[in-house]
Design a protein around this motif. Structure first.
Motif, PDB file in Angstrom:
ATOM      1  N   GLU A 171      28.853  -1.865 -23.996  1.00  0.00           N
ATOM      2  CA  GLU A 171      27.712  -1.751 -24.897  1.00  0.00           C
ATOM      3  C   GLU A 171      28.076  -2.365 -26.247  1.00  0.00           C
ATOM      4  N   PRO A 247      20.400  -9.581 -15.463  1.00  0.00           N
ATOM      5  CA  PRO A 247      21.090  -8.370 -14.980  1.00  0.00           C
ATOM      6  C   PRO A 247      22.141  -8.645 -13.908  1.00  0.00           C
ATOM      7  N   ASP A 252      28.143  -3.138 -14.049  1.00  0.00           N
ATOM      8  CA  ASP A 252      27.681  -1.767 -14.229  1.00  0.00           C
ATOM      9  C   ASP A 252      26.246  -1.770 -14.752  1.00  0.00           C
ATOM     10  N   ASP A 253      25.704  -0.586 -15.001  1.00  0.00           N
ATOM     11  CA  ASP A 253      24.323  -0.465 -15.445  1.00  0.00           C
ATOM     12  C   ASP A 253      24.199  -0.709 -16.944  1.00  0.00           C
ATOM     13  N   THR A 255      21.477  -2.768 -19.948  1.00  0.00           N
ATOM     14  CA  THR A 255      20.207  -3.426 -20.239  1.00  0.00           C
ATOM     15  C   THR A 255      20.455  -4.556 -21.232  1.00  0.00           C
ATOM     16  N   LYS A 323      23.515   0.372 -23.041  1.00  0.00           N
ATOM     17  CA  LYS A 323      23.639   1.205 -21.844  1.00  0.00           C
ATOM     18  C   LYS A 323      22.249   1.493 -21.289  1.00  0.00           C
ATOM     19  N   GLY A 324      22.146   1.567 -19.980  1.00  0.00           N
ATOM     20  CA  GLY A 324      20.866   1.827 -19.334  1.00  0.00           C
ATOM     21  C   GLY A 324      20.839   1.206 -17.963  1.00  0.00           C
ATOM     22  N   GLU A 325      19.670   1.188 -17.343  1.00  0.00           N
ATOM     23  CA  GLU A 325      19.569   0.593 -16.012  1.00  0.00           C
ATOM     24  C   GLU A 325      19.710  -0.918 -16.104  1.00  0.00           C
ATOM     25  N   LYS A 326      20.077  -1.547 -14.983  1.00  0.00           N
ATOM     26  CA  LYS A 326      20.200  -3.002 -14.963  1.00  0.00           C
ATOM     27  C   LYS A 326      18.812  -3.612 -15.141  1.00  0.00           C
ATOM     28  N   SER A 327      18.545  -4.095 -16.341  1.00  0.00           N
ATOM     29  CA  SER A 327      17.214  -4.614 -16.614  1.00  0.00           C
ATOM     30  C   SER A 327      17.256  -5.504 -17.845  1.00  0.00           C
ATOM     31  N   CYS A 329      15.059  -6.142 -21.502  1.00  0.00           N
ATOM     32  CA  CYS A 329      14.046  -5.658 -22.432  1.00  0.00           C
ATOM     33  C   CYS A 329      13.745  -6.785 -23.419  1.00  0.00           C
TER      34      CYS A 329
END
Length: 331
Positions: A171, A247, A252-253, A255, A323-327, A329
């Motif tokens: 992050e 992504p 790892d997960d 964003t 940090k967060g889901e694989k996406s 924004c």
């Protein structure tokens, strides 16, 4: 007596095309090539590596070919074919070693086929890899007259300890985008649906010519970066645009938070939106001006951009990792 030519296959035209192709392929030969075109297989010597890992990629040009044939421009789409493959293996830190192409058509025209392979040769030279083989398939009755299809694959190499797989991403890391040359080689079925006349003027040039701008090959500048900086992850922005490809670089997960105002969107993309394609669809289909993305430590980001600018590449800090889901924004 029935001959092969009576079935629609002209062997003599095939021999002529191979002779023309050899002239282009020989220009790409690098250290490691052990034989030329004409044998049953291409041979390449790896050279000195401690623990080499071979990295392979395959792709095609897609329906961009339709525009090339309509515009009677045959010598650029081969660059696209190479770019789509070598940029992919580059994402793992691999140097492309060699390339093989596959060309299929209804009835072979030697000069057209040679022009298509000239583009492949040009792409290989840009990528620093060798064109060591391929296949030309003449299939009357399967393809429509005048149509060609093109695909290829590449094999690259990287030391096992130097593989880039996104495992060190954290992050706060920064995303650096390298500019594209245009639409590249994705989403052309949608392009062909909304653009009705490829001869229409677009900023002083027929729009078909603009759409045939070859995909940028990022191999040489990125390999130079790898010698100077720690690159944690990389993504080639191909089909699926930002949402699918960025992504993929994360193990790892995480964003990717992207600032849409941080980079220049080429006019061709704005034009496609004017023709009715929604912005979200654009970012989910096209590169929007960023063809390759690097994930680096925050302390290295500005230096990476400056180094790319020195090499003649347009580069931007386009976002960061959270940090967060694989996406992705977009903001």
């Amino acid at each position: 007596m029935v001959t092969y030519k009576d079935s629609g296959v002209n062997i003599e035209e095939g021999y002529k095309s191979v002779k023309l192709m050899k002239e282009y392929s020989s220009k790409t030969f690098t250290q490691g090539v052990l034989n030329g075109l004409g044998s049953f297989a291409g041979m390449f010597e790896l050279g000195k590596y401690k623990n080499p890992v071979l990295v392979s990629g395959t792709d095609g040009v897609g329906t961009k070919l339709k525009i090339a044939f309509q515009m009677k421009t045959y010598d650029t789409v081969g660059i696209d074919c190479v770019a789509m493959c070598v940029n992919d293996v580059l994402c793992h830190g691999a140097k492309p070693l060699f390339f093989l192409d596959y060309l299929a058509c209804s009835n072979l025209e030697a000069e057209v086929a040679a022009d298509l392979v000239k583009g492949v040769s040009d792409g290989c030279i840009q990528a620093g890899c060798a064109l060591i083989g391929g296949e030309t398939a003449e299939m009357p009755g399967f393809y429509s007259k005048g149509d060609y299809d093109m695909a290829g694959f590449t094999v690259g190499v990287v030391e096992k300890d130097n593989i880039i797989n996104g495992s060190t991403v954290e992050e706060g890391d920064v995303l650096v985008g390298i500019a594209s040359s245009g639409v590249h080689s994705n989403g052309y079925s949608l392009v062909r649906k909304v653009v009705k006349d490829f001869d229409e003027d677009f900023l002083g040039t027929p729009i078909g010519k603009v759409l045939l701008t070859p995909t940028k090959i990022y191999v040489k500048p990125v390999l130079k970066l790898l010698d100077k900086f720690k690159i944690k992850a990389m993504a080639h922005i191909t089909g699926g645009g930002f949402f699918e490809n960025i992504p993929r670089m994360f193990k790892d997960d995480f964003t990717a938070v992207i600032d849409k105002k941080s980079f220049e969107v080429p006019p061709i993309f704005n034009h496609l939106m004017e023709l009715g394609v929604e912005e979200k669809q654009m970012y989910n289909t096209y590169n929007m001006g960023i063809g390759f993305v690097l994930c680096v430590d925050n302390k290295d980001a500005k230096n990476v951009v400056e180094e790319l600018n020195k090499m003649g590449e347009k580069a931007y800090i386009i976002g960061s990792v959270k940090k967060g889901e694989k996406s992705v924004c977009l903001k």
